[in-house]
Each structure stands twice: as structure tokens, then as C-alpha cells.
Design a protein around this motif. Sequence first.
Motif, PDB file in Angstrom:
ATOM      1  N   GLY A   1      29.673 -43.419  12.410  1.00 44.30           N
ATOM      2  CA  GLY A   1      29.430 -42.071  11.890  1.00 44.30           C
ATOM      3  C   GLY A   1      30.248 -41.785  10.645  1.00 44.30           C
ATOM      4  N   TRP A   2      31.354 -42.510  10.498  1.00 42.35           N
ATOM      5  CA  TRP A   2      32.220 -42.253   9.337  1.00 42.35           C
ATOM      6  C   TRP A   2      31.513 -42.543   8.010  1.00 42.35           C
ATOM      7  N   LEU A   3      30.470 -43.415   8.086  1.00 45.12           N
ATOM      8  CA  LEU A   3      29.763 -43.752   6.852  1.00 45.12           C
ATOM      9  C   LEU A   3      29.081 -42.529   6.253  1.00 45.12           C
ATOM     10  N   ALA A   4      28.806 -41.530   7.072  1.00 49.99           N
ATOM     11  CA  ALA A   4      28.107 -40.341   6.571  1.00 49.99           C
ATOM     12  C   ALA A   4      29.060 -39.364   5.894  1.00 49.99           C
ATOM     13  N   VAL A   5      30.367 -39.611   6.062  1.00 49.47           N
ATOM     14  CA  VAL A   5      31.333 -38.622   5.575  1.00 49.47           C
ATOM     15  C   VAL A   5      31.217 -38.349   4.064  1.00 49.47           C
ATOM     16  N   PRO A   6      31.158 -39.391   3.208  1.00 50.16           N
ATOM     17  CA  PRO A   6      31.060 -39.084   1.773  1.00 50.16           C
ATOM     18  C   PRO A   6      29.852 -38.210   1.454  1.00 50.16           C
ATOM     19  N   ALA A   7      28.712 -38.548   2.060  1.00 50.72           N
ATOM     20  CA  ALA A   7      27.505 -37.767   1.796  1.00 50.72           C
ATOM     21  C   ALA A   7      27.692 -36.329   2.251  1.00 50.72           C
ATOM     22  N   LEU A   8      28.296 -36.168   3.441  1.00 46.06           N
ATOM     23  CA  LEU A   8      28.498 -34.813   3.947  1.00 46.06           C
ATOM     24  C   LEU A   8      29.451 -34.024   3.059  1.00 46.06           C
ATOM     25  N   VAL A   9      30.490 -34.695   2.567  1.00 47.73           N
ATOM     26  CA  VAL A   9      31.440 -34.006   1.682  1.00 47.73           C
ATOM     27  C   VAL A   9      30.724 -33.538   0.423  1.00 47.73           C
ATOM     28  N   PHE A  10      29.913 -34.426  -0.160  1.00 45.44           N
ATOM     29  CA  PHE A  10      29.157 -34.055  -1.354  1.00 45.44           C
ATOM     30  C   PHE A  10      28.243 -32.863  -1.065  1.00 45.44           C
ATOM     31  N   PHE A  11      27.565 -32.937   0.075  1.00 46.92           N
ATOM     32  CA  PHE A  11      26.636 -31.874   0.445  1.00 46.92           C
ATOM     33  C   PHE A  11      27.377 -30.550   0.585  1.00 46.92           C
ATOM     34  N   LEU A  12      28.559 -30.627   1.199  1.00 47.61           N
ATOM     35  CA  LEU A  12      29.358 -29.424   1.406  1.00 47.61           C
ATOM     36  C   LEU A  12      29.798 -28.843   0.066  1.00 47.61           C
ATOM     37  N   VAL A  13      30.325 -29.722  -0.810  1.00 46.83           N
ATOM     38  CA  VAL A  13      30.916 -29.249  -2.059  1.00 46.83           C
ATOM     39  C   VAL A  13      29.846 -28.776  -3.033  1.00 46.83           C
ATOM     40  N   PHE A  14      28.740 -29.518  -3.114  1.00 47.51           N
ATOM     41  CA  PHE A  14      27.758 -29.203  -4.148  1.00 47.51           C
ATOM     42  C   PHE A  14      26.560 -28.396  -3.652  1.00 47.51           C
ATOM     43  N   ALA A  15      26.413 -28.210  -2.339  1.00 51.72           N
ATOM     44  CA  ALA A  15      25.264 -27.438  -1.860  1.00 51.72           C
ATOM     45  C   ALA A  15      25.707 -26.258  -1.009  1.00 51.72           C
ATOM     46  N   ILE A  16      26.477 -26.508   0.038  1.00 53.38           N
ATOM     47  CA  ILE A  16      26.779 -25.435   0.980  1.00 53.38           C
ATOM     48  C   ILE A  16      27.715 -24.391   0.377  1.00 53.38           C
ATOM     49  N   ILE A  17      28.787 -24.840  -0.247  1.00 55.87           N
ATOM     50  CA  ILE A  17      29.758 -23.877  -0.795  1.00 55.87           C
ATOM     51  C   ILE A  17      29.135 -23.028  -1.909  1.00 55.87           C
ATOM     52  N   PRO A  18      28.438 -23.650  -2.913  1.00 49.05           N
ATOM     53  CA  PRO A  18      27.789 -22.804  -3.927  1.00 49.05           C
ATOM     54  C   PRO A  18      26.767 -21.857  -3.330  1.00 49.05           C
ATOM     55  N   LEU A  19      26.047 -22.325  -2.304  1.00 48.31           N
ATOM     56  CA  LEU A  19      25.042 -21.463  -1.669  1.00 48.31           C
ATOM     57  C   LEU A  19      25.718 -20.243  -1.064  1.00 48.31           C
ATOM     58  N   GLY A  20      26.847 -20.487  -0.407  1.00 50.18           N
ATOM     59  CA  GLY A  20      27.629 -19.371   0.146  1.00 50.18           C
ATOM     60  C   GLY A  20      28.050 -18.425  -0.966  1.00 50.18           C
ATOM     61  N   GLY A  21      28.448 -18.999  -2.104  1.00 48.39           N
ATOM     62  CA  GLY A  21      28.854 -18.185  -3.245  1.00 48.39           C
ATOM     63  C   GLY A  21      27.725 -17.299  -3.735  1.00 48.39           C
ATOM     64  N   VAL A  22      26.521 -17.880  -3.780  1.00 47.23           N
ATOM     65  CA  VAL A  22      25.371 -17.113  -4.261  1.00 47.23           C
ATOM     66  C   VAL A  22      25.059 -15.974  -3.287  1.00 47.23           C
ATOM     67  N   VAL A  23      25.119 -16.269  -1.994  1.00 47.65           N
ATOM     68  CA  VAL A  23      24.864 -15.218  -1.005  1.00 47.65           C
ATOM     69  C   VAL A  23      25.890 -14.102  -1.180  1.00 47.65           C
ATOM     70  N   ALA A  24      27.161 -14.489  -1.359  1.00 47.62           N
ATOM     71  CA  ALA A  24      28.208 -13.479  -1.532  1.00 47.62           C
ATOM     72  C   ALA A  24      27.960 -12.665  -2.802  1.00 47.62           C
ATOM     73  N   LEU A  25      27.602 -13.355  -3.906  1.00 46.44           N
ATOM     74  CA  LEU A  25      27.374 -12.655  -5.178  1.00 46.44           C
ATOM     75  C   LEU A  25      26.216 -11.667  -5.089  1.00 46.44           C
ATOM     76  N   SER A  26      25.241 -11.967  -4.216  1.00 51.37           N
ATOM     77  CA  SER A  26      24.065 -11.100  -4.147  1.00 51.37           C
ATOM     78  C   SER A  26      24.415  -9.731  -3.567  1.00 51.37           C
ATOM     79  N   PHE A  27      25.597  -9.602  -2.998  1.00 53.94           N
ATOM     80  CA  PHE A  27      26.020  -8.293  -2.489  1.00 53.94           C
ATOM     81  C   PHE A  27      27.010  -7.613  -3.429  1.00 53.94           C
TER      82      PHE A  27
END
Lengths: 438, 300
Positions: B18-44
Motif C-alpha cells: 500500500g505504501w506505493l500509493a503514498v506519493p500519488a495520494l500526497v500529490f492528490f492531496l496537495v494539488f487537488a483536495i487542498i485547493p478544492l477546499g480553498g475554493v469552497v472556503a473562498l466561495s463564502f
Amino acid sequence: MKMHTLRKGSAALAAGALAVTLAACGSGGPGNSVSADSATMWGLTGGNQPVLQKSVDSWNSAHSSETIKLDFFANDAYKTKVRTAVGAGQGPTFIYGWGGGVLKSYVDAGQVEDLTSFLDKNPDVKDRYLPSVLKNGQVNGKQFAVPNNNAQPVVLYYNKELFDKVGAQAPKTWDDLMALVPKFKAAGIAPFSLGGQSKWPDLMWLEYLTERIGGPQVFADIAANKPNAWSNPAVTDALTKIQQLVDAGGFVNGFSSIAADSNADQALLYTGKAAMILQGGWIYQTMKKNAADSIKNGKIGWVTFPTVDGGKGDPADIVGNPSNFWSVSSKATDAQKKSAEDYIKSGMFTDADTQALIDSGAVPVVKGIEGKLQASPDKDFLTFVYGMVKDAPSFTLSWDQALSPAQGDAMLSNLDQIFLKKITPEQFVSTMNATIGK
Amino acid sequence: MALTRTATRRAREAGPSGWLAVPALVFFLVFAIIPLGGVVALSFTSWDGLGEIRFDGLSSWVRALGDPVTANAIWVTVKVMVFSYVVQTPISLLLGVFTAGRQRYRAVLAVLYFLPLLLSSAAIAIAFKALLDPNFGMGPGLGLPFLAQDWLGNSDLVLFVVVFVIAWQFVPFHTLIYQGGVRQIPTSFYEAAQIDGAGRVQQFFSITLPQLKYTVITSSTLMAVGSLAYFDLIFVLTGGGPGYSTRLLPLHMYLTGFKANDMGAASALGVVLVVVGLALALLLQRLGGKNRGASQLEGA
């Protein structure tokens, strides 16, 4: 989707590689490198690009400890980029601008330096400018920007060859102008060229018509955010006249898909496809470069905007851009700010700079250049513009720059709808009244 | 040696770590999930991009969704999505089936078909803009008056021009997907059909099309979700104009954010885009049936 990301990724890589190569080249002249803590400057592509490049190059070679790194952007792209960059604290040291509402939004956000005391300490700099132009860099009585190039009033250009062909005179009144439309159409020539896709060229029509009909106070009230200021009958009248001109077929076929950034609108004028164009003083410079023969052989003429019967405005009033401006970013380092002030003091509007501007076909916004203008091969146009600016009772800044960005954007979108006849003047007025104060 | 071999075998049985997925998950978190959260926050919030960011409740949502331009943008987006789908799917399906053959001349044709895939959207838009110019474009250039239409300046015509240019750009990509799909179909199916006396058309409808079911779903998902992302091409080609006639939702979001400097409303529109995109993708996957994940390959 995957293709999208892939392609974007490789584009980013390519752009990165390009940036590295460019950075390695630097923008300085031979034998001097631009360092990482140099002041940065973003200029606009187009007429003044070579003049600014030369000015910065000669500054850099004489001041190796206070170098400036210069980049150029296209007009519309720049306006978006600079605001985003400034908002993110990544803006350039020298912020290129137009004054007005956009400058005010920088001032309100504390992003630009107050240059008042700098100018007080350097009266030579302050006295260099035409006072009416310098005033446009002020917000709340303080100087936040200084003029950096040439006066750019909007002028009605016409193609003399086509006028001779149909036996017409340049229009002096709005009725003259409307009478010219069927004449040119009958000859298979488009009466007016217009870069409608860029939207801001549409605005020049509304600005001048409102000015001629109602005088400068109409827009002054709008800019001051007075309630229902757009309801002034002069605005409705101007919009109605625009739609009458559209109905009469006054504008070239396909005007709403012509972009002014690519200069396609001017090309229609000098290639003889359109008889007239209402555009900024700056297009003379581009035509001088792209259509040197037309300019040299006196094919292109110019007049002030026609009067409107019964209008309150002074026929000598002008609209357009008094000049472009430099503001200094408050996020720049102290060294960068110092370089910026030193360049403003002794690097720009040097004799060589002023002469280069005149040679390019532009009127620098500095005092006492009548002799130089007279000596230029473009003296007809240059003295015309200089006189226009010096004698104008009122010089209204382009409305999209004078208003706040949100209001300006709404105005351009709705004006586009007016030219396309998608909305009525009354709808325009009520939509715009709703944006007041935003 | 023996020990290593058993260790390898055990690892293979347990699947990759399962550790092999870690880099991909980190990328997904940094470049997709966190900005998405930012956009949701900005919309308010209300933010003009320069000054301070102010929490402003639902006002940005009200502004974004109450704007008639947004309703129009959604309608234009739906139209472009439907027209693009209707135009692109049959063309790329047929081209895909055709280029899946192995004769040499088809390889040459296939290369020609795929050329548009190599060009950037901005380059395509600039080229078409020049070609379609009513005063300097191909109409006057070739002396063909019927080509000298006001293609991009006529509000009724421009949408179809946009659909055409999008199809020109993306048909090669979908053709490539279909070509791959057709080449996966076992030739034994066709041999059996031939023995039974089925003609070419019957083979196409009885074997090729049903076997391409999952390819159709993949391609449709990409087309539908891709329509929500058309931006660069339209931005350069028409700028959303004339008027609002080609102002798609993503372009509307960009102009709201970076021209009108209303980051709050633009973020709200961004959230709408994400939700609609996800919903569309899920819907299309659902249409694939229960065992959509199963392999179509014999013996796999």
C-alpha cells in the motif's frame, strides 16, 4: 481529461524551459547581467515597446548596481496578469497603469507607494510633466503614479484616398457622419472599422457621444458613484445613436469578431476596406510601423470627434488616456524601490527618450517640446495631438479605467450587447445603475 | 536463492504494498483536495483579488447563481456539450473502426487524422480565427464569397463554429480510443460471424458495437466532462462573444474572477463545475452496468 493534463504539463515544462533560457539571456545590454534582486518592470507590447526597451537598456548599461529587468505583455493579457500578481504579492516593482479606479483599488489595498514626498523632494521631476496629465496619477490628493509615456486622446482617423474616391469630406457633425454611411456603403466600402471583440474600442463611441451631448459632468457623476447617475438622458441618447449607426450598417462586416490587440481593426483602415476608425492616438505609432507608406504618403487623415447638434459638450473636450503611468510596488525591497525612484528621476524622459518617443510617432507628456515636435516628419499628427491635449477644457480618462474593475467589466459587457442590439439603451442604463458603488 | 523466491511469491500474492500509493495520494492531496477546499472556503467570502478576504456568508453564491449571465452560461454549456457529443461520437466511432484495420494506407491516413491532436488549443484557435476572418480570412483569400460569412461575429452561427472547431480538435483523440477498443475485439468473433454468413454491416452492429460498450462509456465520460472544461480554445477564438453567445461556464468563471475581480462568485461557480462534473462522470459509469470493472479480454 488525461490529454488535457498531459498537454498542460508539457506546456508548463516547455514554458519553464523557455523561461530559464530567457532568464539566462537576461534583458540587459551586452556585458551587464541583470541580477535576481534587480527591480522588475512589466511593459506593454506595441508602439512604445522599442522606446521603453531602449530606455531601460541604456539605464542598465550606465547603472550596473541598479539594474531593471524588463518584460513585455499584450494589453488584455497584462491587465489580468498584473492584478493577479499584485494580489499574490508577486507584482513587479514598476506597475504599469492607466490611473483611475484600478489605481485606486491598488491604493486601497496598500499595494503601491505614495510618491508625494518623492516628488516634493525632486521638483525637477514634478515640473517635467504637463500638470493636467500628472493629476491623473493622484488618489485622494496624493501622487501614487507618474506618467511614463505619451498622451493618447481618442482620434477619428480616415482614409483620404477613399474619401476622394466617393467625393466626401471628413465629418464635422454627427449628421455629417450619418450621411457618410450610405455613401461609402454604396461604393462597397465599410464606413467604420471597429475591433468589437476586444470590447474597449466600442467604449470610445459611448465616451465621445456622451461627452458631446451632455458634457464632462455626466461621467464625472458616474465616476463619483452618484445614485442613478447612468440615468442622465445624455447616456440614453448616446446609446440610441450608437444603435442607429449599427442599424445603418456603419460598422464593418464582422466587427464583433475583430480583436484590436492583433491590430486587425487598423489594417482595415489602411488597406482601404474601411473608410474611418475611432481609435486611440497610439494606433498612429503602429500604423507608422506596419503601414509606413500610407503614413508617409499622407493617405491617413485625422480629425476630432464630430459635434452633436444641441449638445452641451465643448467640441474641444477629449476622452482617452492622458498617459500611461508607473506606480512603485510597496512589496518591492528597499533596494528595488530605490532603483525605481532613481530611474524615474533620471532614467526616463531623458532627451534621448523623449526624442525616441517623438520619432515613434507619439507625443510625450512633458513640457516644452513644441520645437522638437515641429522638427519631426510626423509633425502634422504630433502637433495636432499636442494642441488637442494642451487646449482641451476637459480630458476624461477612458471609462473602463476610471471606474472600479467590477463596474468597468459590467459596462463593457453591456455595451457589447448594445452594439449587437441584444439590449435596449434603457436596459443598459438600469443594469449599470445597479452596479453603482460596487 | 530459494528464500528470495518464496518471498517474492508471497509479495505477489498479497499484491503490491500500500505504501506505493503514498506519493500519488500526497500529490492528490496537495494539488487537488487542498485547493478544492480553498475554493469552497473562498466561495463564502467576498474578495476582489487585492484587498482583504472578508467572510460574507452566502452572498457570493446568491450573486453567482442569481446572475442571468450564469443561467445563460449553463445553457450554452449544455448546448455545446450535447452538440459536441452528437457530432463527435459517430465520426470518431466510424473513424476508429476504419483505422483499426491493418492495411498500410490506413496507417498513413491514421497519422493524418491524428495530427490535430498534436496542436495546442491556443494555436488551433488562432489559426481558425485567422481562417474565419470575414475580411482577411479564407473567404476573401480564396475568392469564395460563401466562405466570407461573419462566422465568429454572428450570434446564431458562432456556437456551431465553436462545436466544429472543438470536434476538429478532439475527434482524433476519441478516434484513437475507439481504434484501441476495436483492436481488442478477438478476431475469432468475426471469423465465426463470417462462417454464419453475416455481412459487414451486420458484423458492425452485432459484434463491434456491443463489444465497444465500455469504450463508448469511457469516451462519452471524457467528452461530457471535457465539455465542462472547454476554456482555452474558446477564450482565444471568441472570448465568449459576441455578447454572451459562447460564454461557457468555465469561461464565465474565469471572467468573473479575473475580469470583474469577484473571486467569491467565481469560486462558487468553480464548486458548481466540480459537482456537475462528478455527477456526470458517476452517471455515465452507472450506465455501464454492474460489472463495469470486469475485463473484456478472454482469459484475463
